[in-house]
Scaffold this motif. Structure first.
Motif, mmCIF file in Angstrom:
data_model
loop_
_atom_site.group_PDB
_atom_site.id
_atom_site.type_symbol
_atom_site.label_atom_id
_atom_site.label_comp_id
_atom_site.label_asym_id
_atom_site.label_seq_id
_atom_site.Cartn_x
_atom_site.Cartn_y
_atom_site.Cartn_z
ATOM 1 N N SER A 49 0.836 -1.203 0.000
ATOM 2 C CA SER A 49 0.000 0.000 0.000
ATOM 3 C C SER A 49 0.872 1.255 0.000
ATOM 4 O O SER A 49 1.934 1.283 0.622
ATOM 5 C CB SER A 49 -0.906 -0.006 1.230
ATOM 6 N N MET A 50 0.424 2.276 -0.714
ATOM 7 C CA MET A 50 1.185 3.529 -0.811
ATOM 8 C C MET A 50 0.244 4.728 -0.753
ATOM 9 O O MET A 50 -0.942 4.618 -1.050
ATOM 10 C CB MET A 50 1.976 3.572 -2.126
ATOM 11 N N THR A 51 0.825 5.880 -0.410
ATOM 12 C CA THR A 51 0.074 7.135 -0.468
ATOM 13 C C THR A 51 0.154 7.679 -1.895
ATOM 14 O O THR A 51 0.973 7.217 -2.698
ATOM 15 C CB THR A 51 0.677 8.191 0.473
ATOM 16 N N PHE A 101 -3.638 9.440 -9.516
ATOM 17 C CA PHE A 101 -3.213 8.502 -8.467
ATOM 18 C C PHE A 101 -4.009 8.788 -7.197
ATOM 19 O O PHE A 101 -4.415 9.927 -6.954
ATOM 20 C CB PHE A 101 -1.712 8.664 -8.183
ATOM 21 N N PHE A 102 -4.235 7.723 -6.420
ATOM 22 C CA PHE A 102 -4.994 7.855 -5.166
ATOM 23 C C PHE A 102 -4.306 7.049 -4.077
ATOM 24 O O PHE A 102 -3.764 5.975 -4.343
ATOM 25 C CB PHE A 102 -6.424 7.336 -5.365
ATOM 26 N N SER A 103 -4.365 7.539 -2.844
ATOM 27 C CA SER A 103 -3.790 6.791 -1.726
ATOM 28 C C SER A 103 -4.591 5.517 -1.494
ATOM 29 O O SER A 103 -5.816 5.522 -1.582
ATOM 30 C CB SER A 103 -3.812 7.640 -0.456
ATOM 31 N N ASP A 104 -3.872 4.435 -1.174
ATOM 32 C CA ASP A 104 -4.560 3.196 -0.812
ATOM 33 C C ASP A 104 -5.247 3.363 0.542
ATOM 34 O O ASP A 104 -4.795 4.146 1.378
ATOM 35 C CB ASP A 104 -3.543 2.050 -0.737
ATOM 36 N N GLU A 105 -6.305 2.595 0.723
ATOM 37 C CA GLU A 105 -7.062 2.623 1.992
ATOM 38 C C GLU A 105 -6.140 2.415 3.191
ATOM 39 O O GLU A 105 -6.301 3.050 4.226
ATOM 40 C CB GLU A 105 -8.118 1.506 1.982
ATOM 41 N N ASP A 106 -5.189 1.475 3.033
ATOM 42 C CA ASP A 106 -4.312 1.134 4.157
ATOM 43 C C ASP A 106 -2.915 1.731 4.006
ATOM 44 O O ASP A 106 -1.935 1.195 4.522
ATOM 45 C CB ASP A 106 -4.229 -0.391 4.314
ATOM 46 N N ALA A 107 -2.819 2.837 3.275
ATOM 47 C CA ALA A 107 -1.524 3.522 3.131
ATOM 48 C C ALA A 107 -1.029 3.954 4.505
ATOM 49 O O ALA A 107 -1.825 4.215 5.411
ATOM 50 C CB ALA A 107 -1.686 4.733 2.220
ATOM 51 N N LYS A 108 0.309 4.018 4.645
ATOM 52 C CA LYS A 108 0.875 4.349 5.965
ATOM 53 C C LYS A 108 1.194 5.841 6.067
ATOM 54 O O LYS A 108 1.824 6.422 5.184
ATOM 55 C CB LYS A 108 2.148 3.542 6.186
#
Lengths: 162, 421
Positions: free
Chosen positions: B2-4, B250-257
């Motif tokens: 996961s990424m922002t 691009f969009f941040s993943d739900e579980d991005a840190k």
């Protein structure tokens, strides 16, 4: 050996070199007005080899590379701060102005103290107060870059030798 | 993994599947820009690199906006030097007075800063373009010179901090400017040093593009590397008929840190005023009430867009600027200026006693067109209130949104807009 000029937190680039002097990028012109809005006595009295010591977030604000250029052209040997603003940090290295992050040293240095700084080892020796501080030294390539006078001469030198 | 959104854009431009905070990468650049203060140094460095041509004549923007229209001979020499370089290099996006606008108002308007882009600019407010879902950051002239020569830049992947704005019940006259000043007041001028500030939540979705530009514009005032807002329908509507290239969202993943997550309810945020001499010295406008001022500035890359002028004109309509006040207005671009003319905004302002200028950064950085004398105070919609920022080292600058600025120009002292309506 250099004498310390000490400043507080969040010294911004408008204090380091006010925008009214940015109609020229000549180092001598910028040096003549360095830190003018923070301490009028700095530019006329700073001597080659002197050391600038400041609090957190030194060089915040504008991206103007004129700020480290002005400090370097004053003959300042190294800037020691608790922390540096991001763009200033890159700019200082790119033009070959040595900088060290060392909060302990900043706390243990007063205006007018005399220091020796070994950039290779990161050791800061306060001769006045007889104390020694250890900053993280730069990796060898960064030391070479600073020695070469910045990124452009460093790259040109490598092209020539490579 | 996961990424922002910031991590995804950087990974994409570095040709990597993933990146993590702290990683050093080399990224390809979609746009490299500089202005009349920073370009001369960059061009001289570019020449020192031994490069003949810029990496791509379409991906370079040179905007003469800071001390232009040329304020003195030295500034004229700098602009001439850049013009000669731009013509020699056949730079597509070279703009001088007449077509010039304040760079961070102009380049999005021209459709050359797009979602998913990786952009560097030799101007700290380059982070403005994050409002479109781009990674955009300010650099110095030497980094810019390297970008001009190679079309690449090295970055340390920043940690991201999420700022969630809940709710849509904004207090009257509250704008993007108040949200970002409020955040800077909470975290300080180095509160996001080296980090990516990601703005999310229904409070952000409810804001117009102009307000989003204002928010990302001031990420640097918290020390951030970039500010960013994921694209949505409003972004796509803004880009329709404007975007000059195709682009990728691009969009941040739900579980991005995230290194940190901060939540605010927009209903809790009152109109803000930042007191001298740091943008973090924010207070509720009521706490500034009664501060006498000499000059009001409406404009800049922070608040020089059409909505900003509309709000100011709405308050100024059929009123008069206080006789002891100088009200200076700087539309961000020629297109904004024309739109304001068409809507009668300029007429309203001039009738009220305002001086309306051609676009320039001008007084925001104490350049020209509105310098303060010793002891004078200004209230401005600009972004910085450092010592000496707008003139004499013993002058003062207070920061606010366009509504507070216009109302205070009428009253002659800082007031809440409700006081003059």
């Amino acid at each position: 050996m250099g004498k310390v000029w000490k400043f507080g937190h969040d010294v911004d680039t408008d204090v380091i070199i006010p925008a009214r002097y940015l109609n020229s990028s000549e180092p001598e012109h910028l040096a003549a007005h360095c830190m003018e809005d923070g301490d009028l006595s700095f530019a006329p009295n700073v001597k080659p080899g002197d050391i600038l010591v400041a609090g957190k977030n030194f060089g915040c604000g504008s991206s103007r590379e004129h700020a480290p250029i002005a400090i370097k052209a004053c003959g300042v040997e190294v800037v020691i701060a608790e922390s540096f603003a991001r763009i200033f940090y890159r700019n200082a290295l790119n033009i070959g102005l040595p900088i060290l992050e060392c909060p302990e040293a900043v706390a243990g240095i007063s205006a007018g103290d005399e220091l020796t700084v070994d950039l290779k080892s990161g050791q800061i020796n306060n001769l006045t107060q007889k104390t020694v501080f250890q900053a993280h030294p730069f990796p060898p390539f960064m030391q070479e870059l600073i020695k070469a006078g910045g990124l452009a001469p460093y790259i040109r030198g490598r092209k020539k030798n490579g | 993994m996961s990424m922002t959104i910031t991590e995804k854009i950087l990974a994409n431009h570095a040709g990597l599947d993933e990146v993590v905070p702290g990683q050093l990468i080399t990224a390809k650049l979609d746009l490299v820009l500089a202005n009349d203060v920073t370009a001369p140094v960059a061009i001289k460095e570019f020449e020192k690199f031994g490069s003949d041509n810029v990496f791509d004549t379409y991906k370079v923007a040179l905007v003469l906006d800071h001390f232009a229209p040329n304020k003195d001979i030295a500034s004229a020499e700098q602009c001439k030097f850049i013009k000669e370089f731009a013509l020699k290099q056949d730079i597509e996006h070279f703009y001088q007075a007449g077509r010039m606008g304040i760079e961070h108002c102009l380049l999005p308007e021209l459709g050359i800063t797009l979602p998913g882009d990786c952009i560097i600019g030799a101007d700290s407010h380059t982070c403005t373009y994050g409002a479109l879902g781009a990674f955009a950051t300010g650099v110095g002239s030497t980094d810019l010179a390297a970008g001009l020569a190679t079309g690449e830049a090295w970055f340390r992947v920043p940690e991201s901090v999420e700022f969630i704005f809940k709710g849509t019940k904004f207090q009257p006259w509250v704008s993007g400017k108040d949200l970002i000043l409020y955040v800077i007041g909470k975290i300080g001028v180095d509160g996001a040093r080296y980090q990516a500030m990601e703005f999310t939540g229904e409070g952000i979705s409810a804001l117009s593009m102009d307000n989003r530009f204002t928010i990302c514009n001031m990420a640097i005032e918290a020390g951030a590397k970039n500010g960013i807002i994921a694209p949505d329908e409003k972004t796509y509507k803004y880009l329709k008929g404007r975007a000059r290239r195709s682009y990728t969202s691009f969009f941040s993943d739900e579980d991005a840190k995230y290194a940190n997550v901060m939540e605010f309810d927009v209903a809790d945020i009152p109109l803000q005023v930042a007191f001298p001499h740091l943008p973090e010295n924010t207070k509720d406008v009521e706490a500034a009430s009664g501060v006498k001022i000499d000059q009001v500035v409406i404009g800049s890359c922070t608040n020089g867009r059409i909505e900003d002028l509309r709000i100011a004109a709405e308050i100024l309509r059929e009123k008069q600027v206080h006789p002891e006040i100088r009200l200076l207005v700087f539309p961000g671009t020629q297109a904004i200026y024309r739109q304001a003319l068409k809507e009668g905004i300029i007429d309203t302002m001039v009738e009220a006693g305002a001086a309306v200028s051609t676009p320039t950064c001008g007084p925001c950085l104490g350049g020209h067109m509105g310098i303060l004398a010793k002891g004078e105070k200004a209230l401005a919609t600009t972004n910085r209130n450092f010592v000496g920022r707008m003139g004499h080292p013993e002058s003062e600058v207070y920061l606010c949104n366009p509504a507070v600025a216009a109302a205070s120009a009428i009253r002659g002292e800082i007031v809440h807009p409700k006081e003059v309506l």
